[in-house]
Scaffold this motif. Structure first.
Motif, PDB file in Angstrom:
ATOM      1  N   LYS A 112       0.813  -1.219   0.000  1.00 38.20           N
ATOM      2  CA  LYS A 112       0.000   0.000   0.000  1.00 38.20           C
ATOM      3  C   LYS A 112       0.851   1.277   0.000  1.00 38.20           C
ATOM      4  O   LYS A 112       0.320   2.387  -0.101  1.00 38.20           O
ATOM      5  N   GLY A 113       2.157   1.114   0.155  1.00 35.68           N
ATOM      6  CA  GLY A 113       3.049   2.269   0.114  1.00 35.68           C
ATOM      7  C   GLY A 113       2.947   3.199   1.306  1.00 35.68           C
ATOM      8  O   GLY A 113       3.201   4.403   1.191  1.00 35.68           O
ATOM      9  N   SER A 114       2.628   2.669   2.465  1.00 26.91           N
ATOM     10  CA  SER A 114       2.469   3.507   3.662  1.00 26.91           C
ATOM     11  C   SER A 114       3.760   4.216   4.055  1.00 26.91           C
ATOM     12  O   SER A 114       3.736   5.325   4.595  1.00 26.91           O
ATOM     13  N   PHE A 115       4.888   3.581   3.796  1.00 23.28           N
ATOM     14  CA  PHE A 115       6.170   4.165   4.182  1.00 23.28           C
ATOM     15  C   PHE A 115       6.796   5.019   3.079  1.00 23.28           C
ATOM     16  O   PHE A 115       7.880   5.560   3.260  1.00 23.28           O
ATOM     17  N   GLY A 116       6.096   5.146   1.959  1.00 22.20           N
ATOM     18  CA  GLY A 116       6.591   5.999   0.889  1.00 22.20           C
ATOM     19  C   GLY A 116       7.787   5.399   0.168  1.00 22.20           C
ATOM     20  O   GLY A 116       8.181   4.253   0.396  1.00 22.20           O
ATOM     21  N   LYS A 117       8.371   6.207  -0.695  1.00 20.66           N
ATOM     22  CA  LYS A 117       9.526   5.771  -1.471  1.00 20.66           C
ATOM     23  C   LYS A 117      10.784   5.895  -0.621  1.00 20.66           C
ATOM     24  O   LYS A 117      10.805   6.554   0.417  1.00 20.66           O
ATOM     25  N   ASP A 118      11.857   5.234  -1.094  1.00 22.35           N
ATOM     26  CA  ASP A 118      13.133   5.340  -0.395  1.00 22.35           C
ATOM     27  C   ASP A 118      13.550   6.810  -0.332  1.00 22.35           C
ATOM     28  O   ASP A 118      13.292   7.589  -1.255  1.00 22.35           O
ATOM     29  N   GLU A 119      14.214   7.172   0.760  1.00 25.35           N
ATOM     30  CA  GLU A 119      14.546   8.564   0.991  1.00 25.35           C
ATOM     31  C   GLU A 119      16.045   8.831   0.856  1.00 25.35           C
ATOM     32  O   GLU A 119      16.850   7.905   0.704  1.00 25.35           O
ATOM     33  N   THR A 120      16.403  10.108   0.961  1.00 26.55           N
ATOM     34  CA  THR A 120      17.795  10.509   1.026  1.00 26.55           C
ATOM     35  C   THR A 120      17.977  11.393   2.255  1.00 26.55           C
ATOM     36  O   THR A 120      17.019  11.989   2.754  1.00 26.55           O
ATOM     37  N   ILE A 121      19.205  11.459   2.748  1.00 27.64           N
ATOM     38  CA  ILE A 121      19.507  12.304   3.900  1.00 27.64           C
ATOM     39  C   ILE A 121      20.156  13.589   3.384  1.00 27.64           C
ATOM     40  O   ILE A 121      21.104  13.538   2.594  1.00 27.64           O
ATOM     41  N   HIS A 122      19.622  14.722   3.820  1.00 22.19           N
ATOM     42  CA  HIS A 122      20.082  16.016   3.316  1.00 22.19           C
ATOM     43  C   HIS A 122      20.852  16.797   4.369  1.00 22.19           C
ATOM     44  O   HIS A 122      20.705  16.577   5.572  1.00 22.19           O
ATOM     45  N   THR A 123      21.664  17.730   3.874  1.00 20.58           N
ATOM     46  CA  THR A 123      22.373  18.684   4.719  1.00 20.58           C
ATOM     47  C   THR A 123      21.621  20.008   4.720  1.00 20.58           C
ATOM     48  O   THR A 123      21.237  20.504   3.653  1.00 20.58           O
ATOM     49  N   LEU A 124      21.393  20.558   5.908  1.00 24.79           N
ATOM     50  CA  LEU A 124      20.731  21.850   6.057  1.00 24.79           C
ATOM     51  C   LEU A 124      21.723  22.872   6.589  1.00 24.79           C
ATOM     52  O   LEU A 124      22.604  22.538   7.387  1.00 24.79           O
ATOM     53  N   ALA A 125      21.559  24.112   6.163  1.00 25.58           N
ATOM     54  CA  ALA A 125      22.363  25.214   6.697  1.00 25.58           C
ATOM     55  C   ALA A 125      21.444  26.371   7.028  1.00 25.58           C
ATOM     56  O   ALA A 125      20.442  26.605   6.347  1.00 25.58           O
TER      57      ALA A 125
END
Length: 293
Positions: A112-125
């Motif tokens: 059902k795709g409850s967890f969504g698609k694979d993600e990436t980890i981002h850098t914030l500033a």
């Protein structure tokens, strides 16, 4: 006398075996839910993974199930205890994480795709960091590594190294990658920078590594552990200079939307993440839908 003792022992053994082969369902095999008391062992209540897990319970009609709040450490401790005894357990999990190298685990399929698609980890500033600390900004912008790199640091920590030592060992052995991150950046003399992170094993690893690199470049680095909300708030209001621990597009979607325009997204620093419900491979289930049986 011996004969009667043997007969008595045989009777007791037979009764014991009969008891082991039955349960409160009068001989019927337990369901997955029965075997784990209809509990899924979760982590911090504010984590995006917990929000996705709650959505999964709703999407799949698992009304009788409970998502147990706790912490990453409590979840892995429960997993280890069950795994060592070959007992059934279901936990909320994510990749990269050292538990996948320590235990033979699998994600439950999520049709059902409850967890969504694979993600990436981002850098914030924080806004203004590029002007205030241009060389640190450049290093953060160029920081990128792989799940395998991260796994080395996480495993060292799990095996007993403190995070600073594990990070230092990785940095020393991977000078070529560190050189790519620091390319074009000048060393400084004691400039202060504060990096925020959440207490996930993956983020402890990445934050300590980037902290070590910045320290070696002459910065006085403060690493501040906070919950996800305060991490985003801190970058948005400037009380934190940066973070390398933003999971997107789903896990931290609410925070991204809330603070959009009040921070800079420097893009992904790691690709290949995954969220979901995780079980030991010795459990004969393959999908979240199996939890309804």
């Amino acid at each position: 006398m011996k004969k009667w003792i043997l007969i008595l022992l045989a009777a007791l053994l037979t009764a014991g075996l009969a008891a082991c082969g039955s349960d409160k369902t009068n001989g019927k095999a337990k369901t997955v839910g029965d075997s784990v008391d209809y509990k899924i062992i979760g982590i911090d209540p504010g984590a995006g993974l917990m929000k996705a897990s709650a959505k999964a319970l709703k999407d799949y009609g698992l009304d009788d199930w409970t998502l147990v709040e706790g912490s990453s450490a409590a979840m892995t401790a429960a997993l280890k205890k069950a795994y060592d005894r070959k007992e059934p357990i279901i936990v909320t999990g994510w990749t990269p994480h050292w538990m996948f190298s320590k235990f033979d685990l699998k994600y439950l399929d999520d049709p059902k795709g409850s967890f969504g698609k694979d993600e990436t980890i981002h850098t914030l500033a924080r806004n203004g960091l590029k002007d205030d600390l241009p060389d640190a900004y450049k290093i953060l912008d160029q920081f990128h590594w792989t799940p395998d790199d991260m796994g080395v640091v996480m495993n060292r920590i799990e095996d007993g190294d403190n995070p600073e030592d594990a990070a230092a060992k990785w940095v020393k052995k991977n000078g070529d990658k560190v050189a790519q991150w620091t390319k074009g950046a000048n060393k400084v003399s004691g400039d202060k920078i504060t990096i925020g992170y959440v207490a996930w094993d993956s983020e402890i690893a990445s934050t300590n590594v980037i902290g070590k690199v910045l320290t070696d470049m002459g910065y006085k680095v403060t690493l501040r552990q906070v919950e996800a909300g305060p991490m985003w708030t801190g970058v948005a209001d400037g009380s934190l200079d940066a973070s390398v621990a933003a999971w997107l597009p789903s896990t931290h979607a609410d925070y991204y939307k809330k603070y959009k325009g009040k921070f800079q997204d420097l893009g992904e620093n790691l690709a290949g993440t995954k969220l979901g419900l995780v079980v030991p491979k010795y459990m004969d289930i393959h999908s979240i839908e199996d939890l309804k049986k």
